[in-house]
Design an enzyme around this catalytic site. Structure first.
Site, PDB file in Angstrom:
ATOM      1  N   PHE A  15      -1.459  38.535 -16.938  1.00 36.36           N
ATOM      2  CA  PHE A  15      -1.842  37.442 -17.090  1.00 36.36           C
ATOM      3  C   PHE A  15      -1.705  36.889 -18.435  1.00 36.36           C
ATOM      4  O   PHE A  15      -1.606  37.858 -19.429  1.00 36.36           O
ATOM      5  CB  PHE A  15      -3.494  37.338 -16.790  1.00 36.36           C
ATOM      6  CG  PHE A  15      -3.900  36.158 -15.961  1.00 36.36           C
ATOM      7  CD1 PHE A  15      -3.313  35.529 -14.913  1.00 36.36           C
ATOM      8  CD2 PHE A  15      -5.093  35.556 -16.770  1.00 36.36           C
ATOM      9  CE1 PHE A  15      -3.779  34.423 -14.505  1.00 36.36           C
ATOM     10  CE2 PHE A  15      -5.460  34.289 -16.089  1.00 36.36           C
ATOM     11  CZ  PHE A  15      -4.896  33.593 -14.994  1.00 36.36           C
ATOM     12  N   THR A  44      -6.995  43.514 -16.772  1.00 35.06           N
ATOM     13  CA  THR A  44      -7.414  44.717 -17.233  1.00 35.06           C
ATOM     14  C   THR A  44      -8.366  45.645 -16.236  1.00 35.06           C
ATOM     15  O   THR A  44      -8.223  46.908 -16.463  1.00 35.06           O
ATOM     16  CB  THR A  44      -8.516  44.118 -18.335  1.00 35.06           C
ATOM     17  OG1 THR A  44      -8.065  43.506 -19.230  1.00 35.06           O
ATOM     18  CG2 THR A  44      -9.201  45.356 -19.123  1.00 35.06           C
ATOM     19  N   GLU A  95      -7.342  46.461 -13.471  1.00 35.14           N
ATOM     20  CA  GLU A  95      -6.508  47.238 -12.711  1.00 35.14           C
ATOM     21  C   GLU A  95      -5.831  48.241 -13.658  1.00 35.14           C
ATOM     22  O   GLU A  95      -5.055  49.297 -13.321  1.00 35.14           O
ATOM     23  CB  GLU A  95      -5.278  46.601 -11.947  1.00 35.14           C
ATOM     24  CG  GLU A  95      -5.754  45.860 -10.897  1.00 35.14           C
ATOM     25  CD  GLU A  95      -6.498  44.543 -11.429  1.00 35.14           C
ATOM     26  OE1 GLU A  95      -7.648  44.322 -10.796  1.00 35.14           O
ATOM     27  OE2 GLU A  95      -6.278  43.907 -12.308  1.00 35.14           O
ATOM     28  N   HIS A 142     -18.435  37.416 -16.065  1.00 32.63           N
ATOM     29  CA  HIS A 142     -17.471  38.138 -15.401  1.00 32.63           C
ATOM     30  C   HIS A 142     -16.411  39.080 -16.273  1.00 32.63           C
ATOM     31  O   HIS A 142     -16.243  40.185 -16.136  1.00 32.63           O
ATOM     32  CB  HIS A 142     -16.343  37.465 -14.436  1.00 32.63           C
ATOM     33  CG  HIS A 142     -15.225  38.120 -13.712  1.00 32.63           C
ATOM     34  ND1 HIS A 142     -15.357  39.064 -12.790  1.00 32.63           N
ATOM     35  CD2 HIS A 142     -13.913  38.001 -14.061  1.00 32.63           C
ATOM     36  CE1 HIS A 142     -14.054  39.572 -12.491  1.00 32.63           C
ATOM     37  NE2 HIS A 142     -13.190  38.897 -13.418  1.00 32.63           N
ATOM     38  N   ARG A 148      -4.862  37.128 -33.176  1.00 43.11           N
ATOM     39  CA  ARG A 148      -5.253  38.561 -32.885  1.00 43.11           C
ATOM     40  C   ARG A 148      -4.225  39.310 -32.185  1.00 43.11           C
ATOM     41  O   ARG A 148      -4.336  40.160 -31.498  1.00 43.11           O
ATOM     42  CB  ARG A 148      -6.806  38.567 -32.211  1.00 43.11           C
ATOM     43  CG  ARG A 148      -7.861  38.481 -33.040  1.00 43.11           C
ATOM     44  CD  ARG A 148      -9.088  38.095 -32.487  1.00 43.11           C
ATOM     45  NE  ARG A 148     -10.266  37.855 -33.092  1.00 43.11           N
ATOM     46  CZ  ARG A 148     -10.630  36.859 -33.982  1.00 43.11           C
ATOM     47  NH1 ARG A 148      -9.610  35.710 -33.664  1.00 43.11           N
ATOM     48  NH2 ARG A 148     -11.659  36.669 -34.630  1.00 43.11           N
TER      49      ARG A 148
END
Length: 242
Positions: free
Chosen positions: A117, A149, A151, A181, A221
Site C-alpha cells: 500500500f 503491516t 501481514e 484501527h 520520514r
C-alpha cells in the site's frame, strides 16, 4: 443675603461636580482606548507569532532526501563525552562500547518486508534502505512485499528462520485514520516484531512510519527506512561476536 450665598454655593458645587464628572469620563475613555490598543497589539503579536510558526513548519515539511550516510548512530561519526580526554579518566574501570563497534568489516545480509500500500512512498523507502545498506557494507538479498503491516509478522518469521540472512527490516506506513484501527495494528505488530527478534536472536529493524502519521509527515520520514537498516546492521555485527 444668606439665600444669595446659598444659591451661589450650590451653583459652584454643581459646576465643580459637572467639571469633575467630565474629566472622569474623559480619563476613563482614554484608559479604555489604551486598553483596546494594547489588546489589539497583543492580538497582532500573537497572529504574527502564529504566522511565523506556520512558515517555519511549512518550510520544514520538505520531502526527505535519501541519506547515503548517517551521522548519529554510527560509531566514529560522533564524539561522545566519555571519549574526550576530559572525561575518559572517569571511566577507567568501566567498559563502554557501542553496538556495531566489532566486526565492522563483516558482510551483513538482510531481508526486507515491505507494504504494498502507498506504493510510491514505499518505492522511495526501499531505495533509501538499499543505499543505506550499501553505505554500511551490507546487502539486501531478499525483499517480500505484503498487502499491509498486519501481514508482515508471518513473512518476517520466515526470514528470521532463513540461515542465509543475518537480520531483517520491516518497512511500511500506517496512516492517520478516523478510527483506532491503525493504532491497534501498529501496537500489535510492533510487539510481535520484538518477540520474534528475541526468539530467533536476529535483529529486526523497525522502519514503519506511524501509526497516526499524516501524508505530509510521511513525506518527511522516508529516512526511517535507512535508519532501520543501519540499526539492524550494527546489531547483526554485534550478534556475530556474541
Amino acid at each position: 443675603d444668606d439665600d444669595d450665598d446659598d444659591d451661589m454655593f450650590a451653583a459652584a458645587s454643581t459646576s465643580l461636580s459637572t467639571t469633575y464628572s467630565a474629566c472622569f469620563r474623559r480619563r476613563r475613555r482614554q484608559e479604555q482606548q489604551q486598553q483596546h490598543q494594547q489588546q489589539q497589539q497583543v492580538s497582532s503579536d500573537s497572529r504574527t507569532r502564529k504566522t511565523n510558526l506556520r512558515i517555519r513548519a511549512s518550510s520544514s515539511n520538505e520531502p526527505a532526501k535519501i541519506q547515503e550516510t548517517y551521522q548519529f548512530h554510527s560509531p566514529g561519526k560522533v564524539t561522545f563525552a566519555h571519549e574526550t580526554e576530559e572525561e575518559q579518566s572517569k571511566w577507567t574501570n568501566c567498559g563502554i562500547s557501542h553496538v556495531g563497534d566489532v566486526n565492522e568489516d563483516a558482510k551483513v545480509k538482510l531481508g526486507v518486508v515491505i507494504g504494498e500500500f502507498h506504493d510510491q512512498l514505499m518505492n522511495r523507502m526501499l531505495e533509501d534502505a538499499r543505499l543505506s545498506a550499501m553505505a554500511m557494507n551490507a546487502e539486501i538479498t531478499k525483499v517480500v512485499f505484503v498487502p499491509g503491516t498486519y501481514e508482515a509478522p508471518l513473512i518476517l518469521e520466515n526470514m528470521l528462520m532463513d540461515d542465509s540472512l543475518d537480520a531483517a527490516c520491516v518497512l511500511g506506513y500506517i496512516e492517520k485514520g478516523s478510527t483506532l484501527h491503525g493504532e491497534e495494528m501498529g501496537n500489535t505488530c510492533s510487539l510481535i516484531f520484538k518477540q520474534l527478534e528475541l526468539e530467533y536472536r536476529k535483529p529486526v529493524g523497525m522502519g514503519i512510519i506511524g501509526p497516526g502519521a499524516t501524508a505530509e509527515q510521511a513525506e518527511t520520514r522516508v529516512a526511517y527506512a535507512g535508519n532501520a537498516i543501519r540499526a539492524a546492521v550494527r546489531m547483526a555485527r554485534t550478534m556475530k561476536s556474541v
